[in-house]
Design a protein around this motif. Structure first.
Motif, PDB file in Angstrom:
ATOM      1  N   MET A   1       0.963  -8.219  24.061  1.00 47.93           N
ATOM      2  CA  MET A   1      -0.248  -7.451  24.310  1.00 47.93           C
ATOM      3  C   MET A   1      -1.105  -7.372  23.047  1.00 47.93           C
ATOM      4  O   MET A   1      -2.331  -7.482  23.108  1.00 47.93           O
ATOM      5  N   VAL A   2      -0.479  -7.171  21.904  1.00 45.40           N
ATOM      6  CA  VAL A   2      -1.216  -7.091  20.641  1.00 45.40           C
ATOM      7  C   VAL A   2      -1.965  -8.394  20.379  1.00 45.40           C
ATOM      8  O   VAL A   2      -3.154  -8.387  20.039  1.00 45.40           O
ATOM      9  N   ASP A   3      -1.296  -9.525  20.561  1.00 47.24           N
ATOM     10  CA  ASP A   3      -1.934 -10.818  20.308  1.00 47.24           C
ATOM     11  C   ASP A   3      -3.106 -11.054  21.252  1.00 47.24           C
ATOM     12  O   ASP A   3      -4.140 -11.617  20.851  1.00 47.24           O
ATOM     13  N   ALA A   4      -2.964 -10.635  22.513  1.00 47.99           N
ATOM     14  CA  ALA A   4      -4.050 -10.792  23.478  1.00 47.99           C
ATOM     15  C   ALA A   4      -5.245  -9.944  23.086  1.00 47.99           C
ATOM     16  O   ALA A   4      -6.407 -10.380  23.202  1.00 47.99           O
ATOM     17  N   LEU A   5      -4.988  -8.743  22.609  1.00 49.00           N
ATOM     18  CA  LEU A   5      -6.074  -7.878  22.144  1.00 49.00           C
ATOM     19  C   LEU A   5      -6.758  -8.468  20.913  1.00 49.00           C
ATOM     20  O   LEU A   5      -7.986  -8.401  20.781  1.00 49.00           O
ATOM     21  N   VAL A   6      -5.986  -9.046  20.009  1.00 45.27           N
ATOM     22  CA  VAL A   6      -6.565  -9.708  18.840  1.00 45.27           C
ATOM     23  C   VAL A   6      -7.471 -10.857  19.284  1.00 45.27           C
ATOM     24  O   VAL A   6      -8.578 -11.044  18.761  1.00 45.27           O
ATOM     25  N   ASP A   7      -7.001 -11.636  20.274  1.00 44.82           N
ATOM     26  CA  ASP A   7      -7.813 -12.745  20.797  1.00 44.82           C
ATOM     27  C   ASP A   7      -9.134 -12.237  21.368  1.00 44.82           C
ATOM     28  O   ASP A   7     -10.186 -12.866  21.181  1.00 44.82           O
TER      29      ASP A   7
ATOM     30  N   GLU B   1      -0.001   3.422  37.370  1.00 39.82           N
ATOM     31  CA  GLU B   1       1.304   2.822  37.648  1.00 39.82           C
ATOM     32  C   GLU B   1       1.586   1.618  36.748  1.00 39.82           C
ATOM     33  O   GLU B   1       2.615   0.947  36.917  1.00 39.82           O
ATOM     34  N   SER B   2       0.724   1.348  35.796  1.00 38.86           N
ATOM     35  CA  SER B   2       0.955   0.220  34.901  1.00 38.86           C
ATOM     36  C   SER B   2       2.192   0.463  34.045  1.00 38.86           C
ATOM     37  O   SER B   2       2.352   1.539  33.455  1.00 38.86           O
ATOM     38  N   PRO B   3       3.064  -0.543  33.925  1.00 42.30           N
ATOM     39  CA  PRO B   3       4.243  -0.384  33.075  1.00 42.30           C
ATOM     40  C   PRO B   3       3.913  -0.382  31.585  1.00 42.30           C
ATOM     41  O   PRO B   3       4.778  -0.085  30.760  1.00 42.30           O
ATOM     42  N   PHE B   4       2.655  -0.683  31.236  1.00 39.38           N
ATOM     43  CA  PHE B   4       2.262  -0.778  29.828  1.00 39.38           C
ATOM     44  C   PHE B   4       1.435   0.415  29.365  1.00 39.38           C
ATOM     45  O   PHE B   4       0.921   0.406  28.246  1.00 39.38           O
ATOM     46  N   LEU B   5       1.316   1.426  30.199  1.00 38.41           N
ATOM     47  CA  LEU B   5       0.463   2.567  29.881  1.00 38.41           C
ATOM     48  C   LEU B   5       0.870   3.245  28.578  1.00 38.41           C
ATOM     49  O   LEU B   5       0.040   3.529  27.721  1.00 38.41           O
TER      50      LEU B   5
ATOM     51  N   GLU C   1      -7.677  -2.792  32.504  1.00 34.71           N
ATOM     52  CA  GLU C   1      -8.848  -3.548  32.074  1.00 34.71           C
ATOM     53  C   GLU C   1      -9.398  -2.911  30.800  1.00 34.71           C
ATOM     54  O   GLU C   1      -9.578  -1.699  30.736  1.00 34.71           O
ATOM     55  N   VAL C   2      -9.635  -3.754  29.800  1.00 30.58           N
ATOM     56  CA  VAL C   2     -10.114  -3.275  28.504  1.00 30.58           C
ATOM     57  C   VAL C   2     -11.406  -4.007  28.154  1.00 30.58           C
ATOM     58  O   VAL C   2     -11.460  -5.239  28.196  1.00 30.58           O
ATOM     59  N   ALA C   3     -12.441  -3.238  27.829  1.00 30.96           N
ATOM     60  CA  ALA C   3     -13.674  -3.815  27.301  1.00 30.96           C
ATOM     61  C   ALA C   3     -13.681  -3.603  25.792  1.00 30.96           C
ATOM     62  O   ALA C   3     -13.542  -2.476  25.309  1.00 30.96           O
ATOM     63  N   VAL C   4     -13.799  -4.692  25.054  1.00 26.41           N
ATOM     64  CA  VAL C   4     -13.845  -4.649  23.592  1.00 26.41           C
ATOM     65  C   VAL C   4     -15.312  -4.660  23.177  1.00 26.41           C
ATOM     66  O   VAL C   4     -16.069  -5.573  23.540  1.00 26.41           O
TER      67      VAL C   4
ATOM     68  N   LEU D   1     -10.519  -7.939  28.740  1.00 26.69           N
ATOM     69  CA  LEU D   1      -9.217  -8.495  29.114  1.00 26.69           C
ATOM     70  C   LEU D   1      -8.588  -7.649  30.207  1.00 26.69           C
ATOM     71  O   LEU D   1      -8.839  -6.447  30.313  1.00 26.69           O
ATOM     72  N   ARG D   2      -7.802  -8.330  31.022  1.00 26.41           N
ATOM     73  CA  ARG D   2      -7.082  -7.687  32.112  1.00 26.41           C
ATOM     74  C   ARG D   2      -5.587  -7.929  31.920  1.00 26.41           C
ATOM     75  O   ARG D   2      -5.168  -9.063  31.661  1.00 26.41           O
ATOM     76  N   ILE D   3      -4.806  -6.860  31.989  1.00 25.70           N
ATOM     77  CA  ILE D   3      -3.357  -6.957  31.833  1.00 25.70           C
ATOM     78  C   ILE D   3      -2.713  -6.653  33.178  1.00 25.70           C
ATOM     79  O   ILE D   3      -2.822  -5.538  33.702  1.00 25.70           O
ATOM     80  N   SER D   4      -2.057  -7.645  33.745  1.00 26.12           N
ATOM     81  CA  SER D   4      -1.392  -7.484  35.038  1.00 26.12           C
ATOM     82  C   SER D   4      -0.020  -6.850  34.839  1.00 26.12           C
ATOM     83  O   SER D   4       0.541  -6.895  33.741  1.00 26.12           O
ATOM     84  N   PRO D   5       0.548  -6.247  35.891  1.00 23.67           N
ATOM     85  CA  PRO D   5       1.848  -5.581  35.740  1.00 23.67           C
ATOM     86  C   PRO D   5       2.982  -6.514  35.350  1.00 23.67           C
ATOM     87  O   PRO D   5       3.992  -6.076  34.809  1.00 23.67           O
ATOM     88  N   ASP D   6       2.812  -7.842  35.608  1.00 24.70           N
ATOM     89  CA  ASP D   6       3.848  -8.793  35.208  1.00 24.70           C
ATOM     90  C   ASP D   6       3.666  -9.271  33.768  1.00 24.70           C
ATOM     91  O   ASP D   6       4.417 -10.146  33.307  1.00 24.70           O
ATOM     92  N   GLY D   7       2.658  -8.724  33.073  1.00 25.19           N
ATOM     93  CA  GLY D   7       2.436  -9.081  31.674  1.00 25.19           C
ATOM     94  C   GLY D   7       1.422 -10.187  31.464  1.00 25.19           C
ATOM     95  O   GLY D   7       1.085 -10.512  30.321  1.00 25.19           O
TER      96      GLY D   7
END
Length: 283
Positions: free
Chosen positions: A1-7, A73-77, A132-135, A271-277
């Motif tokens: 997740m960190v690397d995706a946010l950096v991207d 319900e996101s497992p990454f909350l 969903e994250v808007a940077v 970016l969008r993070i799905s529950p499967d990662g």
């Protein structure tokens, strides 16, 4: 997740979205002033260099701001906030980003774009299990031209138009035009400014779905461009690329107007993070 946010952060600061580039190109073709065309040409060159070399298009990489819609319900909350902060630290070194987080009392720079309340994260809880994250890296020069007006209901929309146009006129070249103007209406003082900033996430040229508001956006854009401030404040037909308005209900006794100005470096990524990662990143 960190690397995706950096991207996503890297994408936002090194690649200006196509809708903005196309608007700048149209402005270049229609400008009659040689100075205006020269400034727009340099802006477009900076954008091209940023894309080719994957470096920030502007030295002010802004205050890292995030608009987060997270399914409960996101497992990454639980780990999302820590991941965003870590991604900002990592991106500061790797992209790189200019350190822009300063203690108001001591003037000391944290060196990694984090600190008390920074990065700025706006949270919205929703149903479901996706995130969903808007940077949104927000430059300081244009942010300095933001403003709040607590109008009376009697002043209404005509008062809004006067306030917005006068504020843009007063700021002149300070926010590095051509600018995009975000306007938030209603909801109270604090919320109107948040609405205004959120409005800037939309594509240049997209109108509000409410035709009445869309008409006001177009009227304001025309009035602002009639000011003649032009690219970088040196004169020309193009002072603003767009005006975006978001509206919510207000208290009967007040008519809050939040105004947030975005410079030509209209940076954003999503970016969008799905529950499967699985992670998707786009502009």
């Amino acid at each position: 997740m960190v690397d995706a946010l950096v991207d996503a952060i890297r994408l936002a600061v090194t690649r200006i979205p196509e809708d903005t580039v196309e608007a700048l190109q149209r402005a270049y073709k229609t400008e009659e002033s040689e100075i205006a065309r020269f400034n727009l040409q340099n802006i477009l060159k900076a954008i091209e260099i940023g894309r080719k070399r994957s470096i920030p298009v502007c030295q002010d990489t802004g205050t890292l701001t995030f608009f987060v819609r997270v399914g409960v319900e996101s497992p990454f909350l639980k780990e999302l906030e820590g991941a965003i902060i870590e991604a900002v630290r990592k991106a500061t070194l790797e992209v790189p980003l200019r350190p822009n987080s300063v203690d108001p009392l001591t003037g000391r720079n944290s060196g990694d774009n984090t600190g008390d309340g920074v990065p700025v994260i706006h949270w919205e809880l929703t149903e479901g299990n996706e995130i969903e994250v808007a940077v949104f890296p927000k430059g300081g020069g244009s942010e300095n031209c933001s403003a709040l007006a607590m109008l009376t209901p009697g002043e209404g929309w005509e008062g809004l138009k006067h306030f917005v146009v006068e504020r843009v006129r007063t700021c002149g070249g300070k926010p590095c035009p051509p600018v995009i103007i975000g306007v938030g209406v209603g909801g109270g003082a604090d919320y109107s400014l948040k609405l205004a900033k959120r409005a800037l996430l939309g594509k240049v040229g997209e109108r509000n779905i409410d035709k009445r508001i869309a008409r006001i956006e177009e009227e304001l854009l025309e009035e602002i461009n009639s000011l003649g401030i032009g690219p970088m404040g040196m004169g020309g037909k193009t002072t603003a690329l767009d005006v975006k308005i978001e509206v919510v209900h207000r208290h009967p006794a007040s008519f809050p107007i939040g105004l947030v100005v975005q410079c030509w470096a209209n940076r954003r990524a999503f970016l969008r993070i799905s529950p499967d990662g699985r992670v998707d990143v786009w502009q």
